[in-house]
Design a protein around this motif. Sequence first.
Motif, short mmCIF file in Angstrom:
data_model
loop_
_atom_site.label_atom_id
_atom_site.label_comp_id
_atom_site.label_asym_id
_atom_site.label_seq_id
_atom_site.Cartn_x
_atom_site.Cartn_y
_atom_site.Cartn_z
N LEU A 1 54.19 30.21 36.58
CA LEU A 1 53.41 31.21 37.33
C LEU A 1 51.91 30.92 37.25
O LEU A 1 51.17 31.15 38.20
CB LEU A 1 53.72 32.62 36.82
N GLU A 2 51.48 30.42 36.09
CA GLU A 2 50.05 30.11 35.96
C GLU A 2 49.65 28.98 36.91
O GLU A 2 48.56 29.00 37.50
CB GLU A 2 49.72 29.73 34.50
N ARG B 1 49.29 30.56 40.26
CA ARG B 1 48.03 31.33 40.36
C ARG B 1 46.84 30.39 40.56
O ARG B 1 45.94 30.67 41.34
CB ARG B 1 47.82 32.18 39.10
N PRO C 1 42.14 37.54 43.30
CA PRO C 1 43.03 38.28 42.39
C PRO C 1 44.18 38.99 43.10
O PRO C 1 45.31 38.98 42.61
CB PRO C 1 42.09 39.28 41.71
N ASP C 2 43.90 39.59 44.25
CA ASP C 2 44.97 40.27 45.00
C ASP C 2 46.01 39.26 45.47
O ASP C 2 47.23 39.50 45.37
CB ASP C 2 44.40 41.00 46.22
N GLN D 1 46.62 36.28 44.21
CA GLN D 1 47.34 35.73 43.06
C GLN D 1 48.47 36.66 42.62
O GLN D 1 49.60 36.21 42.38
CB GLN D 1 46.39 35.51 41.88
N LEU D 2 48.16 37.95 42.53
CA LEU D 2 49.18 38.88 42.06
C LEU D 2 50.32 39.01 43.08
O LEU D 2 51.49 39.02 42.71
CB LEU D 2 48.56 40.26 41.77
N GLU E 1 52.37 35.83 42.99
CA GLU E 1 53.10 35.81 41.71
C GLU E 1 54.31 36.75 41.77
O GLU E 1 55.40 36.39 41.31
CB GLU E 1 52.14 36.25 40.60
N GLU E 2 54.11 37.93 42.34
CA GLU E 2 55.22 38.90 42.42
C GLU E 2 56.36 38.36 43.29
O GLU E 2 57.53 38.47 42.93
CB GLU E 2 54.72 40.23 43.00
N LEU F 1 58.76 47.70 41.02
CA LEU F 1 57.36 47.91 41.42
C LEU F 1 56.74 46.67 42.07
O LEU F 1 55.66 46.77 42.65
CB LEU F 1 56.52 48.33 40.21
N GLY F 2 57.39 45.53 41.95
CA GLY F 2 56.80 44.29 42.44
C GLY F 2 56.51 44.31 43.93
O GLY F 2 55.39 44.05 44.36
N PHE G 1 56.39 46.85 45.86
CA PHE G 1 55.45 47.94 46.13
C PHE G 1 54.01 47.45 45.93
O PHE G 1 53.13 47.69 46.76
CB PHE G 1 55.74 49.12 45.19
N LEU G 2 53.78 46.72 44.83
CA LEU G 2 52.43 46.19 44.58
C LEU G 2 52.01 45.23 45.68
O LEU G 2 50.87 45.28 46.16
CB LEU G 2 52.40 45.46 43.23
N GLN H 1 50.92 47.06 48.62
CA GLN H 1 49.63 47.72 48.40
C GLN H 1 48.48 46.72 48.51
O GLN H 1 47.40 47.06 48.99
CB GLN H 1 49.60 48.34 47.00
N LEU H 2 48.71 45.51 48.05
CA LEU H 2 47.64 44.52 47.96
C LEU H 2 47.39 43.79 49.28
O LEU H 2 46.27 43.34 49.55
CB LEU H 2 47.97 43.47 46.89
#
Lengths: 136, 138
Positions: free
Chosen positions: B10-11, B14, B32-33, B35-36, B39-40, B101-102, B104-105, B108-109
């Motif tokens: 995952l790193e 990212r 950052p958004d 990447q997350l 990643e999710e 929640l993945g 969902f995040l 959101q992002l």
Amino acid sequence: MNVTVSQAHGAVPVTILHTHGKLDASNYQALITAAEEIICLGVQDILLDLEDTPSISSSGLVALQTIAALLQGQEPLDLVARLTAFRAIEQDREMWVHPHFKLLNTQPRVDQTLEMVGFNRYLEIYTDLEAAVASF
Amino acid sequence: MNLYADLTQLEVIREFVAQTIHELDLDEQMIPDLQLAVEEICANTLRHGYNGRSGKLEITIQSITDGVQVTVRDWGNTFDPDAVPLPDVDAPLEQRPLGGLGLFLVKQLMDEVTFEFDGAKGDSVKMIKRVRSRGAGS
């Protein structure tokens, strides 16, 4: 990400878990394991220091939720108290925060994620170690 | 980027996102958004699409008129996004099911998230993040 442990004493003994690195799907289990180990030893109050954790994914959130549940499971078998707590939750969800699991020094990205999923309403977040320890 | 990934990478993923946004000369505040979100999607694919084993992922990042488009393609089990219930983010923690929640995040992002299913070409998740013009509201 790795996890280190330290101790502090306020009104009650508080165990501090410090995470170092991003908390993601590859490592969240390590945080759960660290918490399980200390809870098995009798720890009842955990402060999670996230100062060195720049971001948290949904897997990290699972770790937080798991630790919160583990510590709730350690509540004394006081049915009346538990029922009272649940009634309070129903009456005003915003008022309830976890009494035994709190966060310290969350970074902006982590704050943003916690806010998106509403965890910040149920986990108190402190920026001062002494205040955090004294809050238990 | 094509890789035969597992969760330990995952790193690497990212880093790829950050480096590509930099190379495309896009707004680095999006990193950052992105990447997350990536990643999710990758973690979800590796867990469910590839049953926790390593598997092939193709990640494409391209500049579009008003932002950036990221596509993550895989050849694992097909994921049904409609089967994922919306989390109740107002519920107390102990009353919530673990996980879920993945996605969902990600929603959101990102500004747009679409799923495409193709047995031959692989299944893909396309995400668009738009660049906010200065002074515009969020």
